[in-house]
Design an enzyme around this catalytic site. Sequence first.
Site, PDB file in Angstrom:
ATOM      1  N   SER A 142       0.702  -1.176  -0.132  1.00 48.98           N
ATOM      2  CA  SER A 142       0.187  -0.113  -0.169  1.00 48.98           C
ATOM      3  C   SER A 142       1.077   1.272   0.019  1.00 48.98           C
ATOM      4  CB  SER A 142      -0.861  -0.002   1.221  1.00 48.98           C
ATOM      5  OG  SER A 142      -1.586   1.427   1.107  1.00 48.98           O
ATOM      6  N   TYR A 155      -2.905  -1.300   9.968  1.00 52.63           N
ATOM      7  CA  TYR A 155      -2.665  -1.671   8.358  1.00 52.63           C
ATOM      8  C   TYR A 155      -1.369  -1.217   7.716  1.00 52.63           C
ATOM      9  CZ  TYR A 155      -4.164  -1.130   3.690  1.00 52.63           C
ATOM     10  OH  TYR A 155      -4.170  -1.333   2.103  1.00 52.63           O
TER      11      TYR A 155
HETATM   12  P1  NAP Z   1     -11.283  -5.503  -1.747  1.00 53.10           P
HETATM   13  O1  NAP Z   1     -12.141  -5.194  -2.986  1.00 53.10           O
HETATM   14  O2  NAP Z   1     -12.098  -5.539  -0.350  1.00 53.10           O
HETATM   15  O3  NAP Z   1     -10.915  -6.976  -2.335  1.00 53.10           O
HETATM   16  C1  NAP Z   1     -10.388  -7.546  -1.231  1.00 53.10           C
HETATM   17  C2  NAP Z   1     -10.574  -8.991  -1.642  1.00 53.10           C
HETATM   18  O4  NAP Z   1      -9.842  -9.978  -0.333  1.00 53.10           O
HETATM   19  C3  NAP Z   1     -11.921  -9.385  -1.037  1.00 53.10           C
HETATM   20  O5  NAP Z   1     -12.610 -10.166  -1.775  1.00 53.10           O
HETATM   21  C4  NAP Z   1     -11.979 -10.143   0.415  1.00 53.10           C
HETATM   22  O6  NAP Z   1     -12.933 -10.788   0.740  1.00 53.10           O
HETATM   23  C5  NAP Z   1     -10.480 -10.800   0.279  1.00 53.10           C
HETATM   24  N1  NAP Z   1      -9.980 -11.084   1.535  1.00 53.10           N
HETATM   25  C6  NAP Z   1      -9.968 -10.346   2.613  1.00 53.10           C
HETATM   26  N2  NAP Z   1      -9.605 -10.999   3.920  1.00 53.10           N
HETATM   27  C7  NAP Z   1      -9.091 -12.319   3.313  1.00 53.10           C
HETATM   28  C8  NAP Z   1      -8.627 -13.500   3.739  1.00 53.10           C
HETATM   29  N3  NAP Z   1      -8.229 -13.568   4.999  1.00 53.10           N
HETATM   30  N4  NAP Z   1      -8.110 -14.445   2.818  1.00 53.10           N
HETATM   31  C9  NAP Z   1      -8.531 -14.606   1.521  1.00 53.10           C
HETATM   32  N5  NAP Z   1      -9.193 -13.258   1.049  1.00 53.10           N
HETATM   33  C10 NAP Z   1      -9.483 -12.101   1.813  1.00 53.10           C
HETATM   34  O7  NAP Z   1     -10.179  -4.433  -1.620  1.00 53.10           O
HETATM   35  P2  NAP Z   1      -9.070  -4.013  -3.058  1.00 53.10           P
HETATM   36  O8  NAP Z   1      -9.262  -2.397  -2.774  1.00 53.10           O
HETATM   37  O9  NAP Z   1      -9.315  -4.587  -4.262  1.00 53.10           O
HETATM   38  O10 NAP Z   1      -7.581  -4.453  -2.276  1.00 53.10           O
HETATM   39  C11 NAP Z   1      -7.039  -5.484  -2.583  1.00 53.10           C
HETATM   40  C12 NAP Z   1      -5.685  -4.955  -1.888  1.00 53.10           C
HETATM   41  O11 NAP Z   1      -4.966  -4.012  -2.272  1.00 53.10           O
HETATM   42  C13 NAP Z   1      -5.469  -5.083  -0.452  1.00 53.10           C
HETATM   43  O12 NAP Z   1      -4.427  -5.822  -0.091  1.00 53.10           O
HETATM   44  C14 NAP Z   1      -5.488  -3.635  -0.258  1.00 53.10           C
HETATM   45  O13 NAP Z   1      -5.029  -3.627   1.190  1.00 53.10           O
HETATM   46  C15 NAP Z   1      -4.779  -3.227  -1.234  1.00 53.10           C
HETATM   47  N6  NAP Z   1      -4.889  -1.568  -1.458  1.00 53.10           N
HETATM   48  C16 NAP Z   1      -5.913  -1.073  -1.950  1.00 53.10           C
HETATM   49  C17 NAP Z   1      -5.761   0.262  -2.070  1.00 53.10           C
HETATM   50  C18 NAP Z   1      -7.108   0.906  -3.029  1.00 53.10           C
HETATM   51  O14 NAP Z   1      -7.094   1.922  -2.981  1.00 53.10           O
HETATM   52  N7  NAP Z   1      -8.214   0.321  -3.200  1.00 53.10           N
HETATM   53  C19 NAP Z   1      -4.881   0.918  -1.851  1.00 53.10           C
HETATM   54  C20 NAP Z   1      -3.588   0.381  -1.241  1.00 53.10           C
HETATM   55  C21 NAP Z   1      -3.561  -0.916  -0.899  1.00 53.10           C
HETATM   56  P3  NAP Z   1     -14.075 -10.249   1.607  1.00 53.10           P
HETATM   57  O15 NAP Z   1     -14.949  -9.338   0.751  1.00 53.10           O
HETATM   58  O16 NAP Z   1     -14.898 -11.631   2.024  1.00 53.10           O
HETATM   59  O17 NAP Z   1     -13.323  -9.586   3.001  1.00 53.10           O
END
Ligand code: NAP
Length: 252
Positions: A142, A155
């Site tokens: 992140s 986080y």
């Molecule tokens: P998202 O839409 O919430 O997708 C994350 C996915 O990971 C969801 O399907 C979630 O399932 C799953 N997940 C959560 N806990 C898990 C576990 N213990 N085992 C397996 N799967 C799990 O989030 P995203 O924005 O696409 O984020 C993806 C990654 O990018 C994350 O690591 C996040 O921290 C990182 N990130 C995102 C941003 C941003 O701006 N979006 C910025 C910096 C970093 P559930 O829905 O059931 O929880």
Amino acid sequence: MTESDLKVAVVTGGGSGIGEAIAHRLCDDGMAIGVLDLDEAAAQRVAAGLRDAGHDAIGVHVDVSDRAAVEAGFGTVRAELGPVSVLVNNAGRDGFRRFVNITEDEWNAIIAVNLTGTFHCTQVGISDMIEAGWGRVINISSSSAQGGQEFMAHYVSSKAGMIGLTKSLAKELGQDGITVNTVPPGFIDTPMLRRSEAKGLLGGSVEDHEERTPVRRVGTGADIANAVAFLASEASGYITGQIIGVNGGRNT
Ligand code: NAP
């Protein structure tokens, strides 16, 4: 190994947002995909969509913080698709709490998924890569770990840990033909970001941030997937231990 041999990729958290975009992009690049997600219905939906588009993909219910579940999930991928050569550690959960109020349980829960989950999946996933003498590990950290973020100490600490793990593994696994890099996303329009918006945590709407972003738009999952696709390719073989920021210029 040649580009055409790049066969099986595992994308954790592939059922939503950034992970879903990565799964689609790596399929377009000719890989078979194991979509691992805590949300089984989401993993199955994404995999079914990929199969409908003519790709090889399976959805597997895995909690990355559970070692036994990770071992079982990778076992399913290996049995159905073959040895794993690309691993994208993308599954993650966020948290917002003033530091003095973060409980030990909240701290542990975030570390367990974001950092320990990356440890489990990488340790279980790289055995095929070591055997093949070729592999790619891409950790989705992140941008908040590059600059710090108030009310997200748990986080941000977990994501900074992923950066340290990336750099250490790059040094340790280079001799095995495995590169390890991290893509820290910044402000990507996904369900996670929209949940933060709905809770009033963004200081306005997602769209309000366009003006505060040097490239004047909000990022998409495809922006992250493009960087991941390059890091998963043969062409990136001399790049390892690196932080490849994808954030529209919000962090430099
Ligand atoms: P998202 O839409 O919430 O997708 C994350 C996915 O990971 C969801 O399907 C979630 O399932 C799953 N997940 C959560 N806990 C898990 C576990 N213990 N085992 C397996 N799967 C799990 O989030 P995203 O924005 O696409 O984020 C993806 C990654 O990018 C994350 O690591 C996040 O921290 C990182 N990130 C995102 C941003 C941003 O701006 N979006 C910025 C910096 C970093 P559930 O829905 O059931 O929880």
